[in-house]
Motif scaffolding. Sequence first.
Motif, mmCIF file in Angstrom:
data_model
loop_
_atom_site.group_PDB
_atom_site.id
_atom_site.type_symbol
_atom_site.label_atom_id
_atom_site.label_comp_id
_atom_site.label_asym_id
_atom_site.label_seq_id
_atom_site.Cartn_x
_atom_site.Cartn_y
_atom_site.Cartn_z
ATOM 1 N N ILE A 63 0.837 -1.204 0.000
ATOM 2 C CA ILE A 63 0.000 0.000 0.000
ATOM 3 C C ILE A 63 0.870 1.251 0.000
ATOM 4 O O ILE A 63 0.657 2.182 -0.784
ATOM 5 N N HIS A 64 1.876 1.286 0.878
ATOM 6 C CA HIS A 64 2.765 2.452 0.946
ATOM 7 C C HIS A 64 3.656 2.550 -0.299
ATOM 8 O O HIS A 64 3.955 3.658 -0.758
ATOM 9 N N LEU A 65 4.066 1.413 -0.830
ATOM 10 C CA LEU A 65 4.939 1.419 -2.009
ATOM 11 C C LEU A 65 4.211 1.975 -3.236
ATOM 12 O O LEU A 65 4.803 2.704 -4.041
ATOM 13 N N ASN A 66 2.927 1.649 -3.357
ATOM 14 C CA ASN A 66 2.163 2.040 -4.546
ATOM 15 C C ASN A 66 1.270 3.258 -4.344
ATOM 16 O O ASN A 66 0.681 3.758 -5.291
ATOM 17 N N LYS A 71 -0.274 8.495 0.664
ATOM 18 C CA LYS A 71 0.822 9.061 -0.108
ATOM 19 C C LYS A 71 1.922 8.005 -0.251
ATOM 20 O O LYS A 71 2.228 7.290 0.699
ATOM 21 N N LYS A 72 2.500 7.897 -1.426
ATOM 22 C CA LYS A 72 3.572 6.926 -1.643
ATOM 23 C C LYS A 72 4.704 7.147 -0.648
ATOM 24 O O LYS A 72 5.138 8.285 -0.438
ATOM 25 N N ASP A 73 5.161 6.053 -0.045
ATOM 26 C CA ASP A 73 6.232 6.140 0.945
ATOM 27 C C ASP A 73 7.098 4.878 0.841
ATOM 28 O O ASP A 73 6.942 3.940 1.630
ATOM 29 N N ALA A 77 7.496 1.419 3.200
ATOM 30 C CA ALA A 77 7.309 0.089 2.610
ATOM 31 C C ALA A 77 8.515 -0.792 2.917
ATOM 32 O O ALA A 77 8.368 -1.961 3.298
ATOM 33 N N PHE A 78 9.705 -0.228 2.775
ATOM 34 C CA PHE A 78 10.939 -0.964 3.064
ATOM 35 C C PHE A 78 10.982 -1.414 4.522
ATOM 36 O O PHE A 78 11.347 -2.554 4.821
ATOM 37 N N GLU A 79 10.601 -0.525 5.429
ATOM 38 C CA GLU A 79 10.615 -0.849 6.853
ATOM 39 C C GLU A 79 9.647 -1.998 7.174
ATOM 40 O O GLU A 79 9.982 -2.922 7.936
ATOM 41 N N LEU A 80 8.457 -1.951 6.586
ATOM 42 C CA LEU A 80 7.464 -2.996 6.828
ATOM 43 C C LEU A 80 7.894 -4.328 6.216
ATOM 44 O O LEU A 80 7.710 -5.392 6.817
ATOM 45 N N LEU A 81 8.487 -4.265 5.026
ATOM 46 C CA LEU A 81 8.977 -5.490 4.390
ATOM 47 C C LEU A 81 10.099 -6.116 5.210
ATOM 48 O O LEU A 81 10.188 -7.341 5.329
ATOM 49 N N THR A 82 10.936 -5.268 5.784
ATOM 50 C CA THR A 82 12.035 -5.765 6.617
ATOM 51 C C THR A 82 11.488 -6.505 7.840
ATOM 52 O O THR A 82 12.003 -7.566 8.213
ATOM 53 N N GLU A 104 17.018 1.421 -5.369
ATOM 54 C CA GLU A 104 16.345 2.715 -5.439
ATOM 55 C C GLU A 104 15.901 3.196 -4.059
ATOM 56 O O GLU A 104 16.053 4.366 -3.719
ATOM 57 N N VAL A 105 15.357 2.314 -3.257
ATOM 58 C CA VAL A 105 14.880 2.670 -1.926
ATOM 59 C C VAL A 105 15.984 2.492 -0.890
ATOM 60 O O VAL A 105 16.075 3.235 0.087
ATOM 61 N N VAL A 106 16.838 1.517 -1.131
ATOM 62 C CA VAL A 106 17.942 1.191 -0.232
ATOM 63 C C VAL A 106 19.193 1.022 -1.085
ATOM 64 O O VAL A 106 19.086 0.818 -2.308
ATOM 65 N N ASP A 107 20.368 1.139 -0.489
ATOM 66 C CA ASP A 107 21.607 0.972 -1.244
ATOM 67 C C ASP A 107 21.630 -0.403 -1.918
ATOM 68 O O ASP A 107 21.275 -1.414 -1.300
ATOM 69 N N LYS A 108 22.034 -0.425 -3.153
ATOM 70 C CA LYS A 108 22.082 -1.669 -3.905
ATOM 71 C C LYS A 108 23.037 -2.661 -3.252
ATOM 72 O O LYS A 108 24.170 -2.326 -2.929
ATOM 73 N N ASP A 109 22.557 -3.868 -3.050
ATOM 74 C CA ASP A 109 23.350 -4.900 -2.389
ATOM 75 C C ASP A 109 22.914 -6.250 -2.968
ATOM 76 O O ASP A 109 21.967 -6.865 -2.485
#
Length: 246
Positions: A63-66, A71-73, A77-82, A104-109
């Motif tokens: 929901i937050h990602l899209n 509002k898109k956040d 979304a990253f925090e919830l997925l984690t 894009e949301v977090v450093d590429k790894d």
Amino acid sequence: MKRLQRAVLVLALTSSASVFSFDGDLELGIFQLNRGEFKAAIAEFEPLLAEQYAPAQYQMAMIHLNGWGVKKDPQKAFELLTLAAAQNYPDALFSLSVMYSEGEVVDKDLKTAFVLMEKAANKNLASAQFNLGVMYADGIGVNKNSKRAVTWYKKAARQNYALAQFNLALMYFEGRGVKKDLNMSYVWNYIAAKSGYKPAEKSRDMDEHKLSIEDIKTGRERAESLHEQILEQIDLRAKKASQASY
């Protein structure tokens, strides 16, 4: 020239876990989400977030990602997925892996992306099994290993994942990670086309031009039989999952 299909982010609005008795209703929330009633969906998910329920964390992340009703956040979304991935929730592991791959949301790894995707694949998530195959085939976050790529493509292909069926056909066509076998390339292209993947139709026809009439007949019979077995296994797993949820 035939080419392997690459890994993609699949935003599935389904849940791979059974629903427990919390104040919110996960299935109702997903139903509301799918019909575009975002506020109603959020109202169902929020009590589940308070219980740290991984499937709800995943849905709220989408929901937050899209920006569905909010509002898109991407960071939220990253925090919830984690949080959901820490509980080994397959869909969250998959989506978080893609975030690390894209950077894009977090450093590429890419190494972290591979580890997360492997965990999701080991949870029997077909899209993750496919993506893990691509990672092994292309050396994304791991050393290239065509044999392992074939192994994971096969797992996803047997769950009727069309992209994996298509890539598996190409591996047989080129003899990558498996003995070159035009007949098996034809079988898997045939199944992928039957599963609805249009590019496989062209590859199937290309294979036909190189096969004898007898080989084509035998290949079609084998493909039809294998496809029927795949669908039967999927139906059986669905029934078992349904029974387990009661």
